[in-house]
Design a protein around this motif. Structure first.
Motif, PDB file in Angstrom:
ATOM      1  N   VAL A 183     -74.159  30.981 -33.825  1.00 62.61           N
ATOM      2  CA  VAL A 183     -73.958  29.589 -34.212  1.00 62.61           C
ATOM      3  C   VAL A 183     -74.442  28.726 -33.057  1.00 62.61           C
ATOM      4  O   VAL A 183     -74.029  28.921 -31.917  1.00 62.61           O
ATOM      5  N   SER A 184     -75.315  27.801 -33.348  1.00 70.70           N
ATOM      6  CA  SER A 184     -75.817  26.929 -32.291  1.00 70.70           C
ATOM      7  C   SER A 184     -74.751  25.910 -31.919  1.00 70.70           C
ATOM      8  O   SER A 184     -74.050  25.381 -32.772  1.00 70.70           O
ATOM      9  N   GLN A 185     -74.635  25.666 -30.632  1.00 73.80           N
ATOM     10  CA  GLN A 185     -73.670  24.704 -30.136  1.00 73.80           C
ATOM     11  C   GLN A 185     -74.391  23.446 -29.689  1.00 73.80           C
ATOM     12  O   GLN A 185     -75.484  23.509 -29.132  1.00 73.80           O
ATOM     13  N   VAL A 186     -73.761  22.336 -29.922  1.00 74.74           N
ATOM     14  CA  VAL A 186     -74.305  21.066 -29.471  1.00 74.74           C
ATOM     15  C   VAL A 186     -73.684  20.755 -28.126  1.00 74.74           C
ATOM     16  O   VAL A 186     -72.460  20.736 -27.985  1.00 74.74           O
ATOM     17  N   ARG A 187     -74.514  20.543 -27.128  1.00 74.46           N
ATOM     18  CA  ARG A 187     -74.025  20.228 -25.797  1.00 74.46           C
ATOM     19  C   ARG A 187     -74.663  18.920 -25.353  1.00 74.46           C
ATOM     20  O   ARG A 187     -75.880  18.780 -25.353  1.00 74.46           O
ATOM     21  N   ILE A 188     -73.828  17.982 -24.982  1.00 74.63           N
ATOM     22  CA  ILE A 188     -74.305  16.689 -24.516  1.00 74.63           C
ATOM     23  C   ILE A 188     -74.627  16.833 -23.033  1.00 74.63           C
ATOM     24  O   ILE A 188     -73.758  17.168 -22.234  1.00 74.63           O
ATOM     25  N   THR A 189     -75.866  16.595 -22.653  1.00 76.73           N
ATOM     26  CA  THR A 189     -76.261  16.812 -21.270  1.00 76.73           C
ATOM     27  C   THR A 189     -76.123  15.564 -20.405  1.00 76.73           C
ATOM     28  O   THR A 189     -76.025  15.674 -19.198  1.00 76.73           O
ATOM     29  N   SER A 190     -76.122  14.392 -20.996  1.00 79.41           N
ATOM     30  CA  SER A 190     -76.002  13.157 -20.227  1.00 79.41           C
ATOM     31  C   SER A 190     -74.563  12.982 -19.736  1.00 79.41           C
ATOM     32  O   SER A 190     -73.629  12.989 -20.545  1.00 79.41           O
ATOM     33  N   PRO A 191     -74.363  12.826 -18.430  1.00 81.03           N
ATOM     34  CA  PRO A 191     -72.994  12.665 -17.929  1.00 81.03           C
ATOM     35  C   PRO A 191     -72.310  11.401 -18.458  1.00 81.03           C
ATOM     36  O   PRO A 191     -71.131  11.441 -18.801  1.00 81.03           O
ATOM     37  N   LEU A 192     -73.044  10.307 -18.549  1.00 75.94           N
ATOM     38  CA  LEU A 192     -72.447   9.063 -19.026  1.00 75.94           C
ATOM     39  C   LEU A 192     -72.076   9.146 -20.505  1.00 75.94           C
ATOM     40  O   LEU A 192     -70.996   8.705 -20.912  1.00 75.94           O
ATOM     41  N   PHE A 193     -72.952   9.709 -21.307  1.00 73.88           N
ATOM     42  CA  PHE A 193     -72.666   9.797 -22.734  1.00 73.88           C
ATOM     43  C   PHE A 193     -71.516  10.758 -23.012  1.00 73.88           C
ATOM     44  O   PHE A 193     -70.650  10.478 -23.844  1.00 73.88           O
ATOM     45  N   SER A 194     -71.502  11.898 -22.322  1.00 73.69           N
ATOM     46  CA  SER A 194     -70.401  12.842 -22.539  1.00 73.69           C
ATOM     47  C   SER A 194     -69.078  12.250 -22.063  1.00 73.69           C
ATOM     48  O   SER A 194     -68.042  12.419 -22.724  1.00 73.69           O
ATOM     49  N   GLY A 195     -69.081  11.543 -20.942  1.00 75.25           N
ATOM     50  CA  GLY A 195     -67.863  10.886 -20.480  1.00 75.25           C
ATOM     51  C   GLY A 195     -67.402   9.808 -21.436  1.00 75.25           C
ATOM     52  O   GLY A 195     -66.203   9.644 -21.674  1.00 75.25           O
ATOM     53  N   LEU A 196     -68.347   9.082 -22.022  1.00 70.70           N
ATOM     54  CA  LEU A 196     -68.005   8.035 -22.986  1.00 70.70           C
ATOM     55  C   LEU A 196     -67.401   8.629 -24.257  1.00 70.70           C
ATOM     56  O   LEU A 196     -66.430   8.100 -24.799  1.00 70.70           O
ATOM     57  N   VAL A 197     -67.943   9.743 -24.714  1.00 72.43           N
ATOM     58  CA  VAL A 197     -67.405  10.405 -25.903  1.00 72.43           C
ATOM     59  C   VAL A 197     -65.979  10.869 -25.644  1.00 72.43           C
ATOM     60  O   VAL A 197     -65.072  10.631 -26.458  1.00 72.43           O
ATOM     61  N   TYR A 198     -65.748  11.509 -24.507  1.00 73.26           N
ATOM     62  CA  TYR A 198     -64.396  11.964 -24.170  1.00 73.26           C
ATOM     63  C   TYR A 198     -63.444  10.774 -24.016  1.00 73.26           C
ATOM     64  O   TYR A 198     -62.287  10.842 -24.441  1.00 73.26           O
ATOM     65  N   SER A 199     -63.914   9.697 -23.409  1.00 75.13           N
ATOM     66  CA  SER A 199     -63.072   8.514 -23.239  1.00 75.13           C
ATOM     67  C   SER A 199     -62.672   7.909 -24.574  1.00 75.13           C
ATOM     68  O   SER A 199     -61.513   7.533 -24.774  1.00 75.13           O
ATOM     69  N   LEU A 200     -63.614   7.807 -25.483  1.00 77.70           N
ATOM     70  CA  LEU A 200     -63.314   7.224 -26.786  1.00 77.70           C
ATOM     71  C   LEU A 200     -62.391   8.121 -27.608  1.00 77.70           C
ATOM     72  O   LEU A 200     -61.526   7.618 -28.337  1.00 77.70           O
ATOM     73  N   ILE A 201     -62.548   9.432 -27.482  1.00 74.39           N
ATOM     74  CA  ILE A 201     -61.633  10.344 -28.168  1.00 74.39           C
ATOM     75  C   ILE A 201     -60.231  10.200 -27.610  1.00 74.39           C
ATOM     76  O   ILE A 201     -59.248  10.114 -28.359  1.00 74.39           O
ATOM     77  N   MET A 202     -60.098  10.150 -26.286  1.00 72.86           N
ATOM     78  CA  MET A 202     -58.784  10.012 -25.671  1.00 72.86           C
ATOM     79  C   MET A 202     -58.160   8.649 -25.995  1.00 72.86           C
ATOM     80  O   MET A 202     -56.954   8.547 -26.186  1.00 72.86           O
ATOM     81  N   MET A 203     -58.984   7.606 -26.056  1.00 75.38           N
ATOM     82  CA  MET A 203     -58.468   6.300 -26.423  1.00 75.38           C
ATOM     83  C   MET A 203     -57.952   6.306 -27.863  1.00 75.38           C
ATOM     84  O   MET A 203     -56.903   5.732 -28.160  1.00 75.38           O
ATOM     85  N   SER A 204     -58.662   6.976 -28.755  1.00 77.30           N
ATOM     86  CA  SER A 204     -58.219   7.053 -30.146  1.00 77.30           C
ATOM     87  C   SER A 204     -56.896   7.796 -30.266  1.00 77.30           C
ATOM     88  O   SER A 204     -55.992   7.368 -30.994  1.00 77.30           O
ATOM     89  N   ILE A 205     -56.763   8.895 -29.546  1.00 72.39           N
ATOM     90  CA  ILE A 205     -55.508   9.650 -29.562  1.00 72.39           C
ATOM     91  C   ILE A 205     -54.378   8.807 -28.984  1.00 72.39           C
ATOM     92  O   ILE A 205     -53.277   8.757 -29.536  1.00 72.39           O
TER      93      ILE A 205
END
Length: 126
Positions: free
Chosen positions: A4-26
């Protein structure tokens, strides 16, 4: 077994933004449930939202610093500024909120929180 292919975000800013928005939603969902199930007044909501934003930026800065490998304070701080711009745009477009003293305090808190998370994220990289 199929691979199964995995999607990996390589940009540090974009990956940090995704994690931040997920944590903010929670954090927002937990706060909403907390306000619904208890008799807490909505006047304390500003302090709760500031804590949620700072904690989510700390985690996002941690991820950005870990992905970057160096200059964690820079990536975490830039993540804080990008996050603030997104939050400000939502507030401006949805609620007609402008720049004021609280937004200046928030951008400082977000920059510092993201930078601290980024510094710790760089130092936890193997």
């Amino acid at each position: 077994m199929r691979n199964v292919s995995q999607v990996r975000i390589t940009s540090p800013l974009f990956s940090g933004l995704v994690y931040s928005l997920i944590m903010m939603s929670i954090g927002t969902l937990v706060t909403s449930l907390f306000l619904l199930l208890t008799s807490t007044q909505e006047s304390s909501l500003h302090a709760l939202t500031t804590i949620i934003h700072a904690a989510s930026l700390f985690i996002g800065g941690w991820v950005a610093g870990k992905r970057a490998g160096n200059r964690g304070w820079y990536y975490g701080g830039m993540l804080g500024l990008i996050y603030f711009i997104l939050i400000f745009l939502v507030g401006f477009l949805a609620f007609d909120a402008g720049l004021n003293w609280r937004s200046l305090q928030l951008v400082i808190i977000l920059f510092v929180s993201g930078a601290l998370g980024g510094m710790l994220g760089v130092n936890t990289r193997k």
